[in-house]
Design an enzyme around this catalytic site. Structure first.
Site, PDB file in Angstrom:
ATOM      1  N   GLN A   1     -15.803 -20.423   1.286  1.00  0.00           N
ATOM      2  CA  GLN A   1     -14.493 -20.740   1.765  1.00  0.00           C
ATOM      3  C   GLN A   1     -13.772 -19.786   0.215  1.00  0.00           C
ATOM      4  OE1 GLN A   1     -12.692 -23.513  -1.485  1.00  0.00           O
ATOM      5  NE2 GLN A   1     -14.141 -25.039   0.456  1.00  0.00           N
ATOM      6  N   HIS A   2     -12.297 -20.049   1.011  1.00  0.00           N
ATOM      7  CA  HIS A   2     -11.231 -19.114   0.051  1.00  0.00           C
ATOM      8  C   HIS A   2     -10.905 -19.717  -1.894  1.00  0.00           C
ATOM      9  CE1 HIS A   2      -7.595 -18.961  -1.668  1.00  0.00           C
ATOM     10  NE2 HIS A   2      -7.203 -17.715  -1.209  1.00  0.00           N
TER      11      HIS A   2
END
Length: 133
Positions: free
Chosen positions: A114-115
């Site tokens: 994820q970011h």
């Protein structure tokens, strides 16, 4: 439908409005919903050692150890000071500048790709994710 007097638009709208209102009252965002509308959550991590009551357990997504005052924020526009631990549900590209001053990152949702996890590793910040609160 407009010319048919037997057509009742509210008959269609009413059940949809109930579902919409229930969704708007929700305090969490489901991670995954299956085809039967069941909310699926991963099993929390299991550790051999005992941990203190009230401890939050998650998955490490960036290595390291840090300390600092925890700041829970819901928007990248909120106040955040250098040296604080960034704690939030999930991040996106607009959150990237906050990683520079964070001592560590705690995310409620996500995994290693994820970011927030990618940014934490890129900036060398310790991070955990998948915190079940």
């Amino acid at each position: 439908a407009l010319s048919d007097e037997s057509f009742d638009a509210m008959e269609i709208i009413r059940p949809r409005k109930i579902i919409h209102e229930r969704a708007m009252r929700a305090t969490i965002c489901p991670l995954l919903i299956d085809s039967r509308c069941r909310i699926l959550k991963p099993d929390p991590p299991v550790f051999k050692e005992d941990h203190k009551e009230g401890s939050l357990i998650g998955a490490a997504v960036s290595p390291g150890v840090a300390s600092g005052r925890v700041r829970i924020i819901n928007s990248p526009d909120e106040r955040f000071e250098t040296g604080e631990v960034l704690a939030t549900v999930v991040t996106g590209p607009a959150w990237t500048p906050l990683f520079v001053g964070a001592s560590a990152v705690v995310l409620q949702i996500g995994g290693v790709l994820q970011h927030g996890a990618l940014c934490a590793r890129e900036y060398g910040k310790p991070a955990v994710s998948n915190i079940d609160v």
